[in-house]
Design an enzyme around this catalytic site. Sequence first.
Site, PDB file in Angstrom:
ATOM      1  N   LYS A  70      13.069  46.274  33.532  1.00 33.22           N
ATOM      2  CA  LYS A  70      14.231  46.899  33.500  1.00 33.22           C
ATOM      3  C   LYS A  70      14.111  48.262  34.403  1.00 33.22           C
ATOM      4  O   LYS A  70      15.124  48.567  34.872  1.00 33.22           O
ATOM      5  CB  LYS A  70      14.648  47.264  32.073  1.00 33.22           C
ATOM      6  CG  LYS A  70      15.180  46.015  31.370  1.00 33.22           C
ATOM      7  CD  LYS A  70      15.453  46.110  29.816  1.00 33.22           C
ATOM      8  CE  LYS A  70      15.961  45.203  29.153  1.00 33.22           C
ATOM      9  NZ  LYS A  70      16.771  45.558  28.191  1.00 33.22           N
ATOM     10  N   ASP A 106      23.089  47.179  27.737  1.00 30.18           N
ATOM     11  CA  ASP A 106      22.352  47.327  26.257  1.00 30.18           C
ATOM     12  C   ASP A 106      23.107  48.320  25.518  1.00 30.18           C
ATOM     13  O   ASP A 106      23.115  48.223  24.418  1.00 30.18           O
ATOM     14  CB  ASP A 106      20.867  47.611  26.647  1.00 30.18           C
ATOM     15  CG  ASP A 106      20.192  46.467  27.127  1.00 30.18           C
ATOM     16  OD1 ASP A 106      20.546  45.242  26.839  1.00 30.18           O
ATOM     17  OD2 ASP A 106      18.905  46.857  27.697  1.00 30.18           O
TER      18      ASP A 106
END
Length: 290
Positions: A70, A106
Amino acid sequence: MVDATTRLLGIIGDPVEHSLSPQLHNYLLNKLNLNFRYLAFRVSPQNLPQAVAGLKALEVAGFNVTVPHKQAVLPLLDELSPEAQTLGAVNTVVYRDGKLSGHNTDWIGFLQPLDQRGVDLSGRRVVILGAGGAAWGVAFALLKRDIAHLTVINRTPSKAEDLVMHVKHNLGFDHVESMALEAGLIRNALQQAHLLVNATAVGLWPEIDRTPLDSDVLHSDLIVYDLVYNPLETALLKAAKRAGAQPVDGLGMLIAQGVAAFELWTGASVSKTHLLELRQLLFSDQNGGP
Ligand code: ATR
């Protein structure tokens, strides 16, 4: 039916075999009759640059990025959304007009289950357990809801302090402190708090009996939000129910971050009915194992 115009979506991570994203996205693609397919690709850290260059060369429609890539994916992309830039983390990449753009859904996913329950966090105190990537996203999301104070508790205190510094200096919010993982201190912090978030991996299958704190510190005015979704009802959420607190499981967040990515790639919007169906589908898939 797959034909020569089918577009590719997918997820890259390591490991990736337990990801629920292929079921989630292929279910929606099928329901909405969109000619894409979503596949999972295990990509080791040393192969990340080649994998991203390859996906770009193939002009895939987009892809998700999960642990451990990420952060590492950022320099490999052509542009970043302001949120991905601030968070320093990307979970969704969109390919358009020859460019790969990095996004982060997210934090949107984290807020959705709270918003859906009508939880108003403005002026409230919140305690986060954990200081890894998930906790950074949670802190960013909470500031969008105008909280009054944030306490970060982590097994490794230096990482809690890193998150506190990030919140102060990069997000411009001063009402944040770190706290030792110590029952008396936690009890005090939770007395005044409205929301407790578990952003650690504690309680994840197979160690399903573990809780990230002594459960007798919970009380009935708390919302207890566990990001772990396997099992769906963690030991922490069971303890929360026993204490009369409101439990929020991690599956809503998983679905909401996925749906936000799906909408970025396809431009389609996902109905409430489909969200409920997804919950049923993914719940039965992950219930009782990895
Ligand atoms: P993620 O991206 O899911 O946040 P991560 O960055 O590896 O993953 O962070 C995992 C978090 O869970 C950390 O806060 C970690 O605590 P440390 O910083 O002390 O490692 C926490 N965690 C993992 N296993 C734990 C355990 N057994 N007890 C307490 N905390 C744990």
